[in-house]
Motif scaffolding. Structure first.
Motif, short mmCIF file in Angstrom:
data_model
loop_
_atom_site.label_atom_id
_atom_site.label_comp_id
_atom_site.label_asym_id
_atom_site.label_seq_id
_atom_site.Cartn_x
_atom_site.Cartn_y
_atom_site.Cartn_z
N THR A 228 0.85 -1.18 0.00
CA THR A 228 0.00 0.00 0.00
C THR A 228 0.90 1.24 0.00
N PHE A 229 0.42 2.31 -0.66
CA PHE A 229 1.19 3.54 -0.82
C PHE A 229 0.38 4.72 -0.30
N ALA A 230 1.09 5.77 0.04
CA ALA A 230 0.46 7.05 0.41
C ALA A 230 1.48 8.15 0.22
N THR A 231 0.99 9.33 -0.14
CA THR A 231 1.85 10.50 -0.36
C THR A 231 1.63 11.52 0.77
N LEU A 232 2.69 11.97 1.31
CA LEU A 232 2.63 13.02 2.34
C LEU A 232 3.15 14.32 1.74
N GLN A 286 0.94 0.29 -7.89
CA GLN A 286 0.08 -0.23 -8.94
C GLN A 286 0.67 -1.42 -9.68
N ARG A 287 1.88 -1.77 -9.36
CA ARG A 287 2.54 -2.84 -10.11
C ARG A 287 1.99 -4.22 -9.78
N ASP A 288 1.23 -4.28 -8.69
CA ASP A 288 0.63 -5.57 -8.34
C ASP A 288 -0.67 -5.74 -9.13
N VAL A 289 -0.53 -5.95 -10.46
CA VAL A 289 -1.69 -6.17 -11.33
C VAL A 289 -2.14 -7.62 -11.18
N THR A 290 -3.41 -7.82 -10.88
CA THR A 290 -3.93 -9.16 -10.64
C THR A 290 -4.89 -9.56 -11.74
N THR A 308 4.18 -8.02 -16.05
CA THR A 308 3.82 -6.61 -15.88
C THR A 308 5.06 -5.76 -16.11
N THR A 309 4.97 -4.81 -17.04
CA THR A 309 6.05 -3.87 -17.30
C THR A 309 5.61 -2.48 -16.86
N ASN A 310 6.35 -1.45 -17.27
CA ASN A 310 6.02 -0.10 -16.85
C ASN A 310 4.62 0.33 -17.28
N ASN A 311 4.25 -0.02 -18.49
CA ASN A 311 2.95 0.45 -18.99
C ASN A 311 2.14 -0.63 -19.70
N THR A 312 2.48 -1.90 -19.51
CA THR A 312 1.70 -3.00 -20.08
C THR A 312 1.61 -4.14 -19.08
N ALA A 313 0.60 -4.96 -19.25
CA ALA A 313 0.43 -6.18 -18.47
C ALA A 313 -0.14 -7.24 -19.38
N SER A 314 0.26 -8.47 -19.18
CA SER A 314 -0.22 -9.55 -20.04
C SER A 314 -0.27 -10.83 -19.25
N ILE A 315 -1.09 -11.73 -19.71
CA ILE A 315 -1.18 -13.08 -19.16
C ILE A 315 -1.19 -14.06 -20.31
N THR A 316 -0.43 -15.14 -20.18
CA THR A 316 -0.31 -16.14 -21.25
C THR A 316 -0.59 -17.51 -20.69
N LYS A 333 -4.90 -1.25 -9.13
CA LYS A 333 -5.14 -0.41 -7.96
C LYS A 333 -4.94 1.05 -8.31
N THR A 334 -5.79 1.91 -7.74
CA THR A 334 -5.66 3.36 -7.88
C THR A 334 -5.85 3.99 -6.52
N TRP A 335 -5.65 5.30 -6.43
CA TRP A 335 -5.86 5.99 -5.16
C TRP A 335 -7.30 5.87 -4.70
N ASP A 336 -8.20 5.82 -5.67
CA ASP A 336 -9.62 5.83 -5.32
C ASP A 336 -10.22 4.44 -5.18
N GLY A 337 -9.48 3.43 -5.45
CA GLY A 337 -10.01 2.08 -5.35
C GLY A 337 -9.36 1.16 -6.37
N ILE A 338 -10.18 0.37 -7.06
CA ILE A 338 -9.68 -0.62 -8.00
C ILE A 338 -10.39 -0.43 -9.33
N LEU A 339 -9.60 -0.40 -10.41
CA LEU A 339 -10.14 -0.38 -11.77
C LEU A 339 -10.13 -1.80 -12.32
N GLU A 340 -11.19 -2.16 -13.01
CA GLU A 340 -11.30 -3.50 -13.59
C GLU A 340 -11.61 -3.40 -15.07
N SER A 341 -11.12 -4.38 -15.81
CA SER A 341 -11.49 -4.55 -17.22
C SER A 341 -11.68 -6.04 -17.47
N SER A 342 -12.83 -6.38 -18.04
CA SER A 342 -13.18 -7.79 -18.22
C SER A 342 -13.59 -8.05 -19.66
N ALA A 343 -13.38 -9.26 -20.07
CA ALA A 343 -13.83 -9.74 -21.40
C ALA A 343 -13.94 -11.24 -21.34
#
Length: 1408
Positions: A228-232, A286-290, A308-316, A333-343
């Motif tokens: 978990t991260f936080a900015t002061l 955010q690097r912990d892409v699940t 997972t790289t700097n700006n891409t993620a893949s599963i094979t 993960k984002t500051w406001d919660g979790i973003l999801e994309s499904s197909a």
């Protein structure tokens, strides 16, 4: 006394052991106990409590616990122990001896029945295992229930960063600041770090700008880690923000999804890769892409690779199977919660192993694992193949052997099967194949390796004193099917240490006898499947336990058991409903069947309407009653149906759904934009705006406008009644106030979201001299290099009328650089912008110009990309079937109700009196009523639902002229002629006149005119008319002079008509009559035997002349005769089956010229064929023969002779008609003293005598056959000349030597006979220069001077005389002549015979 007691004890112990070992059976209520070396069985019913927790006495006195036989034994032991202690000190004398004996017995009883220490030890072990089990159940990967929260504080304040971490085992938390770890000894003085029961918080006192940064907490455990991260941010009192410089601030900008993966299709067994990209570089937290599949998180493994790289993620997935089908989700993960994309990922069936074979089953699961038995379940495939699935074959693979073995002989119908006969301790994999009439299909995905082991091995109590086992208990059927029963039982208790096997016995209802059910197999586990039961018959079963000591008594029989009823397949789901979703997907929804018992899910199938080509949608059953079907073609119509899935198989297909056209579902339109003030009078404002970018699938029908005073929050409606145009007048405004506006767009679905508030407009009357801004900019006809911009004229004209417009263009979406498009103002409200770069984005704006100058520019248009759309179509011009000129525009993908909007010069409406627009099935047509020069100009069209679908066409005078001509042809059509009049003569001499046009209708009419008079069919003449083929025929069986003239066919078919004339007169008619009569006579001739091929001659490759003919229609009585000059010929060849007869001339001579005739005849008649081989025909034959002889000529060669060179060419044979000419170095040669030309039958040659160097060069032989010249060349120079000259000199020398060589010319016969007693004289003549020496030999030995032999040598001859010959003088005599040029010998055989004998027949008789 002590000795007697010891012996008695030993005998008693031995007797007890012997009696126990001799027992062959035991009662079910026999009690056994556990020794210190044995294990106590663990039971979920009877609790085992360690002794250090509760004493045995207290345990035995508890009344609320269930009772077991062991408890009663312990109670007896406890009572005996108390009695022993109570009477211990009161015994004496004989009673002491009795006490001793009893004590020994009690000790033996305690030792053999119960061991308290073993019981406590086993209880502690089982309690510890239970705690470990509970601990494993409670394990959880680390996760932050409360993550860190960002803080912004003032300098000098205290802040606490806190988070709550969960997980088991408890994870360890580590703190980091800007990537560097925070450790207590190294932390600043004002940092305080505490960790209590998962709560981790960091307190920073008196914050300074140095304390600002990115804080991170990493929680780790053996199961994984979480972050978990936080900015002061620390603000100073001076207003500056400390802690993050620009670069750090940019790095802290969180990423979101830029592109995601769409619905994907992969073939079974192929690899699958899903990719997504992000808008920026991922932040550390955010690097912990699940990744998830159907809600279950996927973990890294050998089959699953997540990157997972700097700006891409893949599963094979290395190999995709049907089990892998489902909804794949990626979480960020984002500051406001979790973003999801499904197909959804669809796994298609692999190619069938056999044509028409079924697909592979799926989800093979293993349960109830025992020492030699497992139970398998699976789900049926979605595709049956060419015939329904008849069953399944189950296969297993022992991993130590690596070979797949089939488990069942006959196909298993239901999707479950017990597997027996496995090897304990081995690891197995299982798979299933479906089978139908076509064959066996693909195998399912193999299960994970399964270890075959005893499930009770770690919890079983091993009792050492049990010999012959007790019988099992609780015999019952744990699995019941219509083809098998799986029996289950409980192992005997106590069990003993020895391994157990089991015998299973059965008995039928109505019989008292028992038979072995497990005769052919060894049962090692308490599970046994039985397959050979009879349906409808009840059975009871009992089981015996077996170890090395013996067989137990049979168990208590089970209850009556029979085969179960066949499991029925479920009913198909009813009420299939389909709803629109997107341009490539639909939502499918259905009701569950009334009886959902056993239903595992549903298979879906789709087909284009009317094609009946059903395709599988999903290969993994859907458990819900709704599903979104992807991958459909836009604007295609589909129907769907569904199957229910169960272990018993798939149901029938449901009823088909109603057809649905695939297109996006309609919704409310998007917000309008570009609100502009078009004019202001001081109390009224005219406001305009742009149309929404997206109309929601239905045209925008109205707009609603809100207003508010600048600086206020409340909006008020301007128009209660909807506005259809994109501008409206706002009245009752207050001069000098500022107003803002927003607009709503509405379609049939409803009102969409409002636009953004416009800028504030001042309500003040416009008085500037320049015109207002144009508005309503729209782009049409976007292509790679051009587009057309439309706009509306400004409402405020300024000081004078608008004289024109200036256009400006800007490249890019946000560029502020504008470039003029036109140097001079244009008067139209449209303009075609050219010179664009393909793929570039542009914006345009327009300014109006009057006499005062250019006014304010319009709002820029929406960005548009210069690119020709794949759906782009152009207006087509043509003439319809009724002869009307039209302009047509067609679109492949338009909504229902979409219309084409036609205009002239983009803005002028079409005059309905001059043209009419029609729309049907995505095609719009503008038809001109009576086109003229007034209709010339630029015509434009756009689709009402999508104005981007637009095109234009410039109708020119040349187009109009061409179209009018074509229109006239359509209105007054001509019947097209395919083939004009043709004249044919049949084999029988009949004449056929015919012509062919295009295909005509059944109403077509024919009028045939002959010499200006209409004719019809007569017995002599037949007229035929095939309307479908457009064929007109006139058939005349015998052509006469009355048929000479002109024939005209007049055709009419509706409005179309035409006529075609044939003139048949004069020489053309006479030639036709001659041909017809000749063919008629020829037909009559063929009534008997006739010549199919008349006499003819040809020359073959062997230069032979062959005269042949061929007859047909012969019988065995038919004869064929040849004549030459009236004389019958006998040497002819005739092959009766083929009818071919021929004469072959190997060489042609003058005598073979003449007239040849062949006659074939029989009783039916005769036919004659003649061939005149004279004069010109004979010369023609010689020319053809000469040509073939010339072609047969070989290469020109050189041959050395004693006289010189001979140049020669070989032919098959040579005739004098073939004229030959020799050339040397290009000049013709004539006979000379040193050259001589000649020929024979097979050779043409030229001799060169006494060759010299001057004879070197190229020689050419020309053979002229009367038409063509055949040349052969020889280059007699160089090595060829040198070799030939050497050979010539050698031959010349040999000839000289041969001339001077010693030789015997004549005189000696081969055999000489002479009578005994006579004298023999042999004389030979010799030649040679110099004069040769002569030697006579007898039997290879030289004859010396003897009295009997007399030799004379004279010039030119030599004689040997033998006087008084006798038989000894018989033998071979040889004369040998020799000089320096050579030698020669001649033999003569002398045979001496006696008087009265007969000399040899072949001998020359001599004698003096």
């Amino acid at each position: 006394m002590e000795t007697k007691m010891a012996m008695w004890r030993e005998r008693e112990e031995e007797s007890s052991r012997m009696s126990h070992s001799m027992k062959v059976s035991s009662r079910s209520n026999k009690k056994t106990f556990t020794s210190s070396d044995d294990e106590v069985p663990y039971s979920d019913i009877f609790p085992i409590i360690p002794a250090d927790v509760m004493p045995v006495k207290e345990i035995l006195n508890m009344e609320n616990l269930p009772r077991h036989g062991t408890w009663e034994i312990l109670r007896e032991i406890r009572a005996a122990d108390e009695g022993y202690h109570r009477n211990k000190w009161t015994m004496f004398g004989n009673e002491a001896e009795k006490l001793e004996v009893g004590l020994i017995r009690s000790q033996r009883l305690l030792r053999t029945r119960v061991d308290k220490m073993a019981l406590r030890k086993e209880a502690q072990k089982k309690a510890s295992e239970h705690l470990e089990y509970l601990e494993r159940l409670s394990q959880k990967v680390p996760d932050f229930a409360v993550p860190l929260r960002a803080h912004t504080v003032w300098e000098g304040m205290t802040v606490q960063l806190a988070c709550v971490v969960e997980g088991y085992p408890p994870p360890e938390a580590a703190w980091y600041k800007d990537g560097k770890p925070l450790r207590k000894p190294e932390m600043p003085w004002n940092y305080g770090l505490q960790q209590v029961f998962g709560l981790n918080y960091l307190e920073i006192r008196r914050c300074s700008p140095d304390d600002a940064g990115v804080f991170k907490v990493v929680a780790k455990s053996p199961l994984g880690e979480a972050t978990t991260f936080a900015t002061l941010v620390v603000n100073s009192y001076k207003g500056a923000t400390a802690g993050l410089d620009d670069s750090r601030y940019q790095a802290s900008q969180q990423a979101s999804f830029a592109t995601t993966f769409p619905p994907t299709w992969v073939k079974e067994g192929d690899s699958l890769t899903l990719n997504c990209s992000f808008t920026s570089t991922l932040l550390p937290f955010q690097r912990d892409v699940t990744w998830f599949r159907d809600g279950t998180q996927l973990l890294q493994s050998c089959a699953v690779d997540m990157t997972t790289t700097n700006n891409t993620a893949s599963i094979t997935l290395s190999a995709a199977y049907k089990e892998h089908e489902g909804v794949y989700t990626v979480r960020l993960k984002t500051w406001d919660g979790i973003l999801e994309s499904s197909a959804y990922v669809y796994v298609e069936d692999a190619s069938a192993t056999v044509v028409g074979g079924p697909a592979s089953p799926l989800l093979v699961q293993v349960s109830d694992v025992n020492k030699d038995y497992v139970f398998l379940t699976w789900q049926p495939p979605s595709a049956d193949g060419s015939s329904p699935v008849e069953g399944y074959y189950i296969e297993r693979c022992d991993l130590s052997q690596g070979q797949w073995v089939r488990c069942n002989v006959h196909p298993q119908k239901a999707c479950h099967y017990p597997v027996l006969g496995l090897k304990e301790g081995a690891r197995y994999q299982f798979r299933v194949r479906a089978v139908n009439r076509a064959g066996v299909g693909h195998s399912s995905k193999a299960t994970e390796p399964i270890l075959i082991e005893d499930p009770l091995q770690h919890s079983r109590t091993m009792t050492g004193q049990v010999r012959t086992p007790f019988p099992p208990t609780n015999i019952h059927a744990c699995k019941l099917s219509d083809t098998y029963v799986v029996l289950s039982w409980t192992e005997p208790e106590p069990r003993g240490k020895e391994p157990l096997t089991f015998y299973v016995e059965r008995s039928q209802d109505g019989k008292s006898s028992w038979e072995m059910a497990s005769l052919d197999s060894v049962v090692n586990s308490p599970r046994f499947p039985i397959f050979d039961l009879v349906k409808g018959t009840q059975y009871c079963f009992r089981v015996r336990a077996v170890n090395k000591y013996g067989v137990s008594e049979p168990s208590e029989p089970s209850g009556w058991i029979c085969l179960g009823k066949p499991q029925s397949v479920p009913t198909p789901p009813p009420s299939i409903m389909v709803f629109r979703d997107t341009d490539t997907s639909v939502l499918l929804q259905w009701q569950e069947p009334k009886d959902t018992e056993g239903v595992l899910g549903y298979y879906l199938y789709s087909s284009e309407t009317g094609q009946r080509d059903w395709k599988v949608v999903n290969n993994k059953p859907v458990t819900n009653s709704r599903f979104t079907v992807h991958g459909l073609q836009t604007h295609k119509e589909y129907v769907f149906r569904v199957k229910s899935v169960s272990r018993a198989g798939n149901s029938d297909y449901s009823e088909e759904s109603l057809p649905i056209l695939v297109k996006a579902a309609i919704c409310v339109p998007s917000a309008p934009s570009g609100i502009t003030l078009l004019m202001c009078t001081g109390s009224e404002m005219v406001v305009g705006w742009r149309r929404p970018r997206f109309d929601g699938g239905d045209p925008v029908r109205s707009y609603y406008l809100d207003k508010r005073e600048a600086g206020t929050e409340m909006w008020r409606g301007v128009n209660i009644k909807a506005v259809r145009e994109r501008l409206t007048t706002v009245s009752n405004l207050t001069r000098g106030l500022w107003y803002q506006y927003r607009v709503f767009a509405a379609n049939m679905v409803g009102v969409g979201k409002p636009s953004e508030a416009s800028e504030a407009f001042l309500c003040e009357e416009w008085t500037m001299p320049e015109p207002g801004c144009p508005f309503d900019l729209e782009v049409r006809e976007v292509r790679d290099h051009s587009l057309v911009l439309l706009w509306a004229a400004p409402l405020y004209g300024g000081r004078g009328p608008v004289k024109g417009y200036l256009l400006e263009i800007s490249q890019g979406d946000q560029s502020d650089t504008w470039t003029a498009v036109n140097a001079e103002p244009v008067t139209d409200t449209y303009y075609k912008v050219s010179g664009l770069q393909p793929g570039q984005s542009y914006r345009l704006r327009v300014s109006a110009v009057n006499e005062a100058g250019a006014g304010a520019a319009s709002l820029p248009s929406e960005p548009v990309t210069a690119q020709t759309s794949p759906d782009t179509k152009n207006i087509k011009v043509g003439v319809d079937d009724d002869g009307f000129i039209y302009l047509g525009y067609e679109c492949d993908h338009v909504d229902d109700g979409s219309e084409g909007l036609w205009n002239k010069n983009y803005t002028e409406p079409i005059d309905a009196a001059r043209a009419q627009a029609d729309n049907k099935d995505g095609r719009t047509v503008l038809t001109f009523r009576d086109p003229s020069e007034e209709d010339l100009g630029l015509y434009t069209v756009e689709m009402s639902d999508d104005p981007s679908l637009s095109s234009s066409y410039l109708l020119t005078a040349e187009d109009l002229e061409r179209l009018k001509e074509l229109s006239q042809q359509v209105k007054n059509p001509l019947i097209t002629l395919k083939s004009g009049w043709n004249v044919e003569v049949s084999e029988m001499g009949g004449v056929r006149l015919w012509l062919q046009t295009e295909s005509l209708s059944d109403d077509a009419e024919l009028r045939l005119v002959f010499n200006d008079k209409e004719i019809s069919s007569t017995p002599h003449r037949t007229i035929q008319f095939d309307k479908a083929a457009g064929l007109v025929e006139v058939l005349m069986d015998r052509l006469g002079h009355e048929d000479e003239g002109s024939y005209t066919a007049q055709l009419r078919d509706g409005r179309a008509r035409n006529q075609f004339t044939l003139v048949l007169v004069d020489q053309k008619f006479r030639d036709l009559m001659v041909l017809a009569n000749a063919k008629r006579r020829d037909h009559e001739r063929r009534s008997g035997p006739y010549f199919e091929e008349f006499l003819s001659w040809n020359v073959n490759e062997d230069c032979q002349v062959i005269i042949k003919c061929k007859v047909t229609n012969t019988t065995k009585d038919s004869t064929l005769r040849w004549f030459k000059d009236g004389v019958a010929m006998t040497q002819t060849d005739y092959d009766h089956p083929s009818g071919v007869s021929a004469i072959t001339m190997p060489q042609v001579e003058k005598k073979q010229a003449g007239s040849y005739k062949a006659v074939v005849s029989d009783a039916r008649g005769e036919d004659v064929s003649t061939l005149s081989l004279q004069d010109e025909e004979y010369d023609k034959l010689l020319q053809k023969l000469s040509k073939q002889c010339g072609l047969s000529a070989g290469p020109l060669r050189v041959q050395s002779t004693a006289e010189g060179f001979r140049l020669y060419c070989c032919l098959i044979y040579y005739i004098s008609y073939l004229k030959t000419t020799w050339s040397f170095k290009g000049k013709q040669m004539e006979p000379q003293s040193r050259t001589r030309m000649g020929s024979n039958v097979h050779t043409v040659w030229m001799d060169i005598y006494n060759p010299t160097e001057n004879d070197k060069g190229k020689y050419t032989l020309e053979m002229f056959d009367g038409v063509e010249t055949h040349e052969r060349h020889l280059d007699l120079s160089g090595q060829v000349f040198a070799d030939a000259l050497v050979e010539h000199q050698r031959l010349k020398q040999e000839r000289v030597i041969e001339k001077n060589r010693a030789k015997v010319t004549k005189g000696l016969p081969d055999v000489v006979a002479i009578m005994e007693g006579k004298s023999l004289c042999l004389t030979c003549f010799i030649e040679g220069d110099p004069t040769p020496d002569v030697f006579w030999l007898r039997n290879e030995r030289e004859i010396a001077g003897e009295d009997q032999f007399f030799i004379t040598r004279e010039s030119g001859c030599s004689t040997i005389t033998i006087n008084d010959v006798h038989t000894d003088n018989s033998g071979k005599y040889t004369v040998l002549v020799r000089n320096r040029c050579g030698s020669e010998s001649v033999d003569v055989t002398v045979s001496v015979y006696k008087r009265g004998e007969v000399p040899p027949a072949n001998a020359v008789e001599m004698g003096l």
